[in-house]
Every structure is written in structure tokens, then in C-alpha cells.
Write a protein that holds these residues in place. Structure first.
Motif, PDB file in Angstrom:
ATOM      1  N   TRP A   1      -4.456  -2.675 -12.113  1.00 50.50           N
ATOM      2  CA  TRP A   1      -5.923  -2.706 -12.036  1.00 50.50           C
ATOM      3  C   TRP A   1      -6.460  -4.130 -11.940  1.00 50.50           C
ATOM      4  O   TRP A   1      -7.371  -4.412 -11.169  1.00 50.50           O
ATOM      5  CB  TRP A   1      -6.520  -2.003 -13.246  1.00 50.50           C
ATOM      6  CG  TRP A   1      -7.999  -2.221 -13.377  1.00 50.50           C
ATOM      7  CD1 TRP A   1      -8.644  -2.918 -14.356  1.00 50.50           C
ATOM      8  CD2 TRP A   1      -9.021  -1.773 -12.484  1.00 50.50           C
ATOM      9  NE1 TRP A   1      -9.979  -2.925 -14.150  1.00 50.50           N
ATOM     10  CE2 TRP A   1     -10.260  -2.231 -12.998  1.00 50.50           C
ATOM     11  CE3 TRP A   1      -9.022  -1.037 -11.303  1.00 50.50           C
ATOM     12  CZ2 TRP A   1     -11.468  -1.973 -12.378  1.00 50.50           C
ATOM     13  CZ3 TRP A   1     -10.224  -0.768 -10.679  1.00 50.50           C
ATOM     14  CH2 TRP A   1     -11.425  -1.238 -11.201  1.00 50.50           C
ATOM     15  N   ARG A   2      -5.862  -5.048 -12.703  1.00 48.07           N
ATOM     16  CA  ARG A   2      -6.329  -6.435 -12.658  1.00 48.07           C
ATOM     17  C   ARG A   2      -6.021  -7.071 -11.303  1.00 48.07           C
ATOM     18  O   ARG A   2      -6.822  -7.852 -10.776  1.00 48.07           O
ATOM     19  CB  ARG A   2      -5.678  -7.233 -13.776  1.00 48.07           C
ATOM     20  CG  ARG A   2      -6.239  -8.649 -13.902  1.00 48.07           C
ATOM     21  CD  ARG A   2      -5.621  -9.376 -15.064  1.00 48.07           C
ATOM     22  NE  ARG A   2      -6.115 -10.739 -15.158  1.00 48.07           N
ATOM     23  CZ  ARG A   2      -5.679 -11.634 -16.043  1.00 48.07           C
ATOM     24  NH1 ARG A   2      -4.736 -11.286 -16.923  1.00 48.07           N
ATOM     25  NH2 ARG A   2      -6.173 -12.854 -16.057  1.00 48.07           N
TER      26      ARG A   2
ATOM     27  N   VAL B   1      -7.638  -9.664  -6.811  1.00 45.27           N
ATOM     28  CA  VAL B   1      -7.007 -10.058  -5.547  1.00 45.27           C
ATOM     29  C   VAL B   1      -7.414  -9.132  -4.405  1.00 45.27           C
ATOM     30  O   VAL B   1      -7.935  -9.590  -3.379  1.00 45.27           O
ATOM     31  CB  VAL B   1      -5.469 -10.076  -5.688  1.00 45.27           C
ATOM     32  CG1 VAL B   1      -4.818 -10.440  -4.349  1.00 45.27           C
ATOM     33  CG2 VAL B   1      -5.036 -11.054  -6.766  1.00 45.27           C
ATOM     34  N   THR B   2      -7.201  -7.834  -4.589  1.00 48.04           N
ATOM     35  CA  THR B   2      -7.409  -6.904  -3.483  1.00 48.04           C
ATOM     36  C   THR B   2      -8.883  -6.745  -3.148  1.00 48.04           C
ATOM     37  O   THR B   2      -9.275  -6.859  -1.976  1.00 48.04           O
ATOM     38  CB  THR B   2      -6.804  -5.531  -3.831  1.00 48.04           C
ATOM     39  OG1 THR B   2      -5.421  -5.697  -4.167  1.00 48.04           O
ATOM     40  CG2 THR B   2      -6.937  -4.571  -2.656  1.00 48.04           C
TER      41      THR B   2
ATOM     42  N   ALA C   1      -0.053 -13.077  -8.995  1.00 55.07           N
ATOM     43  CA  ALA C   1      -0.762 -12.383 -10.078  1.00 55.07           C
ATOM     44  C   ALA C   1       0.196 -11.550 -10.915  1.00 55.07           C
ATOM     45  O   ALA C   1       0.061 -11.479 -12.143  1.00 55.07           O
ATOM     46  CB  ALA C   1      -1.861 -11.501  -9.484  1.00 55.07           C
ATOM     47  N   ALA C   2       1.183 -10.923 -10.267  1.00 56.10           N
ATOM     48  CA  ALA C   2       2.170 -10.138 -11.013  1.00 56.10           C
ATOM     49  C   ALA C   2       3.023 -11.027 -11.909  1.00 56.10           C
ATOM     50  O   ALA C   2       3.361 -10.655 -13.044  1.00 56.10           O
ATOM     51  CB  ALA C   2       3.054  -9.359 -10.040  1.00 56.10           C
TER      52      ALA C   2
ATOM     53  N   LYS D   1       0.413 -11.384   0.659  1.00 59.24           N
ATOM     54  CA  LYS D   1       1.262 -10.813  -0.386  1.00 59.24           C
ATOM     55  C   LYS D   1       1.557 -11.832  -1.486  1.00 59.24           C
ATOM     56  O   LYS D   1       1.855 -11.444  -2.621  1.00 59.24           O
ATOM     57  CB  LYS D   1       2.568 -10.313   0.229  1.00 59.24           C
ATOM     58  CG  LYS D   1       2.393  -9.143   1.191  1.00 59.24           C
ATOM     59  CD  LYS D   1       3.734  -8.673   1.714  1.00 59.24           C
ATOM     60  CE  LYS D   1       3.551  -7.492   2.670  1.00 59.24           C
ATOM     61  NZ  LYS D   1       4.853  -7.011   3.206  1.00 59.24           N
ATOM     62  N   GLU D   2       1.482 -13.119  -1.126  1.00 62.55           N
ATOM     63  CA  GLU D   2       1.778 -14.142  -2.126  1.00 62.55           C
ATOM     64  C   GLU D   2       0.801 -14.090  -3.298  1.00 62.55           C
ATOM     65  O   GLU D   2       1.161 -14.373  -4.451  1.00 62.55           O
ATOM     66  CB  GLU D   2       1.736 -15.537  -1.492  1.00 62.55           C
ATOM     67  CG  GLU D   2       2.825 -15.791  -0.465  1.00 62.55           C
ATOM     68  CD  GLU D   2       2.516 -15.179   0.882  1.00 62.55           C
ATOM     69  OE1 GLU D   2       1.386 -14.652   1.023  1.00 62.55           O
ATOM     70  OE2 GLU D   2       3.380 -15.210   1.777  1.00 62.55           O
TER      71      GLU D   2
END
Length: 308
Positions: free
Chosen positions: A215-216, A221-222, A207-208, A201-202
Motif C-alpha cells: 500500500w505504501r 510511487v505508483t 521503496a521495497a 521499476k527502480e
């Protein structure tokens, strides 16, 4: 001390070192898993390959003869088999691709912190827990031209009525593809959901904080985190779908007019309806070869990806 003397002393010291004893007892721990594989998988596979080079038929009084590549030569000119092969590829791609994207969307949804998430996850895997025969019978009732739920719903909204989905030449293949997507989506969802839950989650939080949108964050990341799982489950789904039998057999038995006759159904008919065991075994060998090529490309791609 000369170089030759030093090399000789190293060799003598290496030969004098005690060898690690071989644990023969470990083989007895492997045998319970190895014997069923040899008996139920490897053995029938080898027997089927050998059978494809013979003229084995049911009800014959003469001994089976070795005919070499004659069955495979006949397959090259069998337009019905290659038509079923084309239908099998359409079926496999038509089920696997939408199945993946729908399962990915569902996995992303179930990974959110929603109310009654446990109930949604339980409901999502219900099709996976149902036998294919039960799924086929249930969807035959849904597609029933007179009393099916689908036609009743369409008739209520004035969108048509009385469509015979499973026996219409224009709708049969699409109808069974929809069932295949619904039946196989849970296992893909579970695999992708496991990959999403293992993503730190980090990374999303970082990224947030950098201003990345949804979307990015998914792209950077995902997706890199779940890509190995996605490639593996997609390859396995394609193989499973290409080798499908029970679901399509219950729904249409390959009809109408062969529009849903997958390669496995065609081989089944040749073996158990017409008694051509050698010819059907040759079909099976061709299908095994195709699956082996797909697996080879997949493994080469994974190895190259690992090297990078």
C-alpha cells in the motif's frame, strides 16, 4: 557613447537582422486534419447554437423566426428536462467512479508477471472492440425476464426469479449503469496500464528495500506516476458518459417512465419525435455549457498542479 546612441544602434542592428521566412507550405500539411474538424465539428456546433435562438420546427410552412432567449427561458421551467439532467449526472457519476476503481484494480493485476498475461489483456479489451448497439442487444438478452442468463443464475441459487431489470422503475437505472461500467472499463484499463508500465521499476525496488509495504509503494510511487493519466481519463469518461446515447437508447429508450432518460435522449426526442429543433438545440447548448465548465475546472486544476 551615450545611452541613447547605444540603444539606437541596438535597434538598428535588430531591424537589420534578416527575418525568418514563414513556411506557408506547413498550412497545406495541416489542412487534411483541420478541414474535417471544421466541417464535422465546429460547423455543426455553430449551426446548433444559432438554431437554439429560433423557433425551428419540422413540417412548418412558415419561415423560421428569430426568438432570442425564449427557448432558454422555457428550459428554466421545464421540470422534465432538469429531471433528465439529474438522471444524467447520476448516470455519469455512477458509471465513471466504479469504472475507474475497477479498471485500476484490473490494470494493477495485468501489470503483474502472470502466466497467460497476454491472453488476459486481450480478453480485457473485448468490450471496447464491440459497438455500443451490439453491447446493448447482448445485455438486453442477459437481462431478459424469462430467458436471461442473470435471472436463470439467480433462480438456480434460489435468489429470486423473473425480475424485469430494464422495465422495473427501481432497477432500470442501476441495470444500465452496470452495462455502462462493463462497456467503458477497457479503455480506462488500457490508459492506466500504460501509465503503470512507464513507472520505473527502480523506484519500486528502492521503496521495497526501505521496508515499504504494497500500500505504501502504491501511495508514494505508483499513484504519483499515474495521477496525471488518472485525472485525464476520469474527466474524459465523465464527459463521454454524460453525453451517452446509443447504449441507453438500445437498452431502455429512456424508460420506464423516464427513469433512464438522459439529457441526450431527451433532446433527441424533442428534435426527432416532436420536431422541436430549436428547443432541442437549446438543450444541446446547455449541455455544451456544462461540459465546458467541467473542462475549465479540469484544465485549471492541471495548470495549478503543473505550477506546483
Amino acid at each position: 557613447m551615450t545611452l541613447a546612441t547605444a540603444t539606437k544602434s541596438k535597434r538598428s542592428a535588430k531591424s537589420a537582422s534578416p527575418r525568418k521566412p514563414v513556411d506557408h507550405g506547413a498550412w497545406f500539411l495541416v489542412l487534411p486534419a483541420l478541414i474535417p474538424i471544421l466541417v464535422l465539428s465546429v460547423g455543426p456546433l455553430l449551426y446548433g447554437i444559432a438554431l437554439s435562438f429560433t423557433d425551428a420546427q419540422s413540417g412548418r410552412t412558415e419561415p423560421t423566426q428569430w426568438i432570442g432567449l425564449l427557448n432558454f427561458q422555457d428550459l428554466l421551467h421545464d421540470t422534465l428536462f432538469w429531471d433528465s439532467f439529474r438522471i444524467g449526472l447520476l448516470w455519469a457519476v455512477g458509471v465513471t467512479v466504479p469504472q475507474f476503481f475497477l479498471a485500476l484494480g484490473l490494470a494493477l493485476l495485468l501489470n503483474q508477471n502472470l502466466r497467460f498475461r497476454w491472453l488476459a489483456r486481450a480478453l480485457a479489451i473485448i468490450p471496447w472492440a464491440m459497438p455500443e448497439v451490439v453491447v446493448g442487444i447482448m445485455w438486453r438478452l442477459v437481462y431478459h425476464p424469462d430467458a436471461g442468463v442473470l435471472n436463470e443464475t439467480l433462480s438456480t441459487f434460489g435468489l429470486g426469479e423473473g425480475t424485469d431489470w430494464l422495465t422495473g422503475t427501481a432497477t432500470a437505472l442501476m441495470a444500465v449503469i452496470v452495462v455502462g461500467i462493463w462497456a467503458g472499463m477497457p479503455q480506462t484499463t488500457v490508459a492506466l496500464l500504460a501509465g503503470l508500465q512507464n513507472t520505473p521499476k527502480e523506484l519500486h525496488e528502492a521503496a521495497a528495500m526501505d521496508g515499504a509495504g504494497a500500500w505504501r509503494r502504491f501511495r508514494t510511487v505508483t499513484w504519483p506516476a499515474i495521477k496525471p493519466i488518472a485525472l485525464a481519463i476520469t474527466a474524459l469518461n465523465f464527459i463521454w458518459n454524460f453525453n451517452s446515447f446509443a447504449l441507453v437508447y438500445v437498452l431502455t429508450q429512456g424508460g420506464p417512465g423516464g427513469r433512464t432518460r438522459l439529457p441526450m435522449l431527451f433532446a433527441y426526442e424533442e428534435a426527432f419525435r416532436y420536431g422541436q429543433f430549436g428547443y432541442a438545440a437549446a438543450m444541446g447548448c446547455v449541455m455544451v455549457a456544462v461540459i465546458s465548465v467541467i473542462l475549465a475546472f479540469y484544465l485549471v486544476g492541471r495548470l495549478k498542479g503543473g505550477d506546483e
